[in-house]
Design a protein around this motif. Sequence first.
Motif, PDB file in Angstrom:
ATOM      1  N   UNK A 130       0.826  -1.216   0.000  1.00 41.20           N
ATOM      2  CA  UNK A 130       0.000   0.000   0.000  1.00 41.20           C
ATOM      3  C   UNK A 130       0.855   1.259   0.000  1.00 41.20           C
ATOM      4  N   UNK A 131       0.505   2.151  -0.879  1.00 39.67           N
ATOM      5  CA  UNK A 131       1.210   3.421  -0.964  1.00 39.67           C
ATOM      6  C   UNK A 131       0.298   4.544  -0.503  1.00 39.67           C
ATOM      7  N   UNK A 158      -1.407   7.728  -1.189  1.00 43.08           N
ATOM      8  CA  UNK A 158      -1.825   8.610  -2.274  1.00 43.08           C
ATOM      9  C   UNK A 158      -2.874   9.559  -1.717  1.00 43.08           C
ATOM     10  N   UNK A 159      -2.610  10.828  -1.796  1.00 41.20           N
ATOM     11  CA  UNK A 159      -3.527  11.823  -1.233  1.00 41.20           C
ATOM     12  C   UNK A 159      -4.393  12.416  -2.333  1.00 41.20           C
ATOM     13  N   UNK A 160      -5.658  12.481  -2.031  1.00 47.16           N
ATOM     14  CA  UNK A 160      -6.573  13.141  -2.955  1.00 47.16           C
ATOM     15  C   UNK A 160      -6.555  14.637  -2.650  1.00 47.16           C
ATOM     16  N   UNK A 161      -6.123  15.457  -3.583  1.00 46.79           N
ATOM     17  CA  UNK A 161      -5.899  16.870  -3.243  1.00 46.79           C
ATOM     18  C   UNK A 161      -7.172  17.672  -3.030  1.00 46.79           C
ATOM     19  N   UNK A 162      -8.280  17.229  -3.609  1.00 45.69           N
ATOM     20  CA  UNK A 162      -9.506  18.033  -3.535  1.00 45.69           C
ATOM     21  C   UNK A 162     -10.484  17.523  -2.493  1.00 45.69           C
ATOM     22  N   UNK A 163      -9.978  16.849  -1.487  1.00 47.29           N
ATOM     23  CA  UNK A 163     -10.881  16.289  -0.477  1.00 47.29           C
ATOM     24  C   UNK A 163     -11.743  17.354   0.214  1.00 47.29           C
ATOM     25  N   UNK A 194     -13.066  19.935  -0.942  1.00 47.48           N
ATOM     26  CA  UNK A 194     -14.174  20.367  -1.797  1.00 47.48           C
ATOM     27  C   UNK A 194     -15.310  19.345  -1.825  1.00 47.48           C
ATOM     28  N   UNK A 195     -15.012  18.113  -1.431  1.00 46.57           N
ATOM     29  CA  UNK A 195     -16.057  17.094  -1.423  1.00 46.57           C
ATOM     30  C   UNK A 195     -16.963  17.206  -0.207  1.00 46.57           C
ATOM     31  N   UNK A 196     -16.477  17.844   0.838  1.00 45.98           N
ATOM     32  CA  UNK A 196     -17.228  17.878   2.087  1.00 45.98           C
ATOM     33  C   UNK A 196     -18.419  18.821   1.973  1.00 45.98           C
ATOM     34  N   UNK A 197     -19.430  18.469   2.741  1.00 49.06           N
ATOM     35  CA  UNK A 197     -20.621  19.303   2.822  1.00 49.06           C
ATOM     36  C   UNK A 197     -20.560  20.109   4.108  1.00 49.06           C
ATOM     37  N   UNK A 224     -21.735  22.005   7.344  1.00 47.16           N
ATOM     38  CA  UNK A 224     -22.780  21.920   8.368  1.00 47.16           C
ATOM     39  C   UNK A 224     -22.745  23.189   9.213  1.00 47.16           C
ATOM     40  N   UNK A 260     -30.891  15.346   9.350  1.00 47.34           N
ATOM     41  CA  UNK A 260     -29.768  16.256   9.174  1.00 47.34           C
ATOM     42  C   UNK A 260     -29.808  17.028   7.870  1.00 47.34           C
ATOM     43  N   UNK A 261     -30.941  17.038   7.253  1.00 45.00           N
ATOM     44  CA  UNK A 261     -31.052  17.925   6.093  1.00 45.00           C
ATOM     45  C   UNK A 261     -31.030  19.361   6.576  1.00 45.00           C
TER      46      UNK A 261
END
Lengths: 163, 274
Positions: free
Chosen positions: B54-55, B57-62, B64-67, B69, B251-252
Amino acid sequence: MTVSDYNKCVDLHSNAVFRFALKQLRNPDDAKEIVQITFEKLWMKRNTVNIDTAKSYLFTTAYHSMVDIWRAQKPTEDIHNLAPAKHPTTEASAYTGLMESLEKALSQISQIQRTVILLRDYEGYSYAEIGEITGLNEAQVKVNIFRGRQALKDIIGNPNNLI
Amino acid sequence: MKPSPITDEQAWQLFELLEGNLPKTAAAELHQAMQGDANLKAHYEALAQTYLQPTTTLYPDAPSLKKKTSNRTVLFYASMSVAASLVILWFFKASIATQNIAPIQSQIAKTSPSVDVTTPSNTESAPPKPSLNRQGTKQNVATLVDRTQQKQTWETTSTVTENPNKQDIHPLIAATEPIRKVRNINDSVNTRKPSPNNSAIVVAQNDRPSPSIAQQKTRKELLKSFYLDARRMVENGHLPHVKVKTVNNDADWMPEFQVGLTLENNVILTSFNP
């Protein structure tokens, strides 16, 4: 799944999904798009997917999204029987390390073999879980892993295959 | 030196060994076999090299995926509460204005009891309500004076407890019955009569409800009486309490909600789900 659960899923699984997509597609932009599509679908299905099954859902969705891309690229071929991709290489001396050789070899096996090996080695999924993601049964998963490893062994054992 | 080929069965056994699927005894036997067979061991080592490590690997746009609250929910509820309050107040005020009783209503609601008594009455010939005579005792009169001087409120509960028929009717009807006895705000004003001794007593006694309970009310009459209750209480300065509550808490940030109107006697007048 609440908003905080969803955000926790992003923290926990976004890197893994991105790595899974990147190893498959070998294109960071395409991999990012897969991750965005995957999490968008998770958000839309947040009322039916709980946090315990979110990881499986994410990888299943990512895999299906990649299958759609592969089918769009090669619409007439069966996705499970695609010939190993032949990528142009530079010089053999560039692949001195085992990891680099393995990475290179990984791109030369079939997509389904690569998928099951990635899910098995990187994510530690069982045969049954891989079967749920890919739509195969356990025996098919096991056979594909075996054949994929044999192919990797042959490619690594013969440096000419890496050129 | 390239190792010589092995059989498919041997290759499968090596694979099962590396996958951890072989029992301990079979695994030990295979390891022993590899000790005496260099070719088999070479295949085993080559196959072991195919396992990926396992290497990172970072997802750079994480992010931006969050919502988010944030305080959207709180702001939403607050704004909805204010909006509902304004709508309800506007509704009652508009209804009062149509009956052209705003001056009288504001005078009753805002002025002190002493000032209220000095309000000229055009029906002085009307007979005063005999409620004070029924009450009878000085203690009750003093209580009424205190209540009137503190705030011009209508104590419904004390009247209800005096009602002998309380056990036979719905508590909601019993709680609002005294107020419903006053049919119109003009009636209340008309029956007020200046008292030479203490004006506050008169105000209190004029507003004292009758202890009698209505016999039967249809649903329409009940709703109408509730409306009259609410209108009259708003006329007298009571602010309705609007409560917004969620129906589905998933939680809407924009959930389904209900709005309930509650006045000081805890009567829920309306509840709707826009």
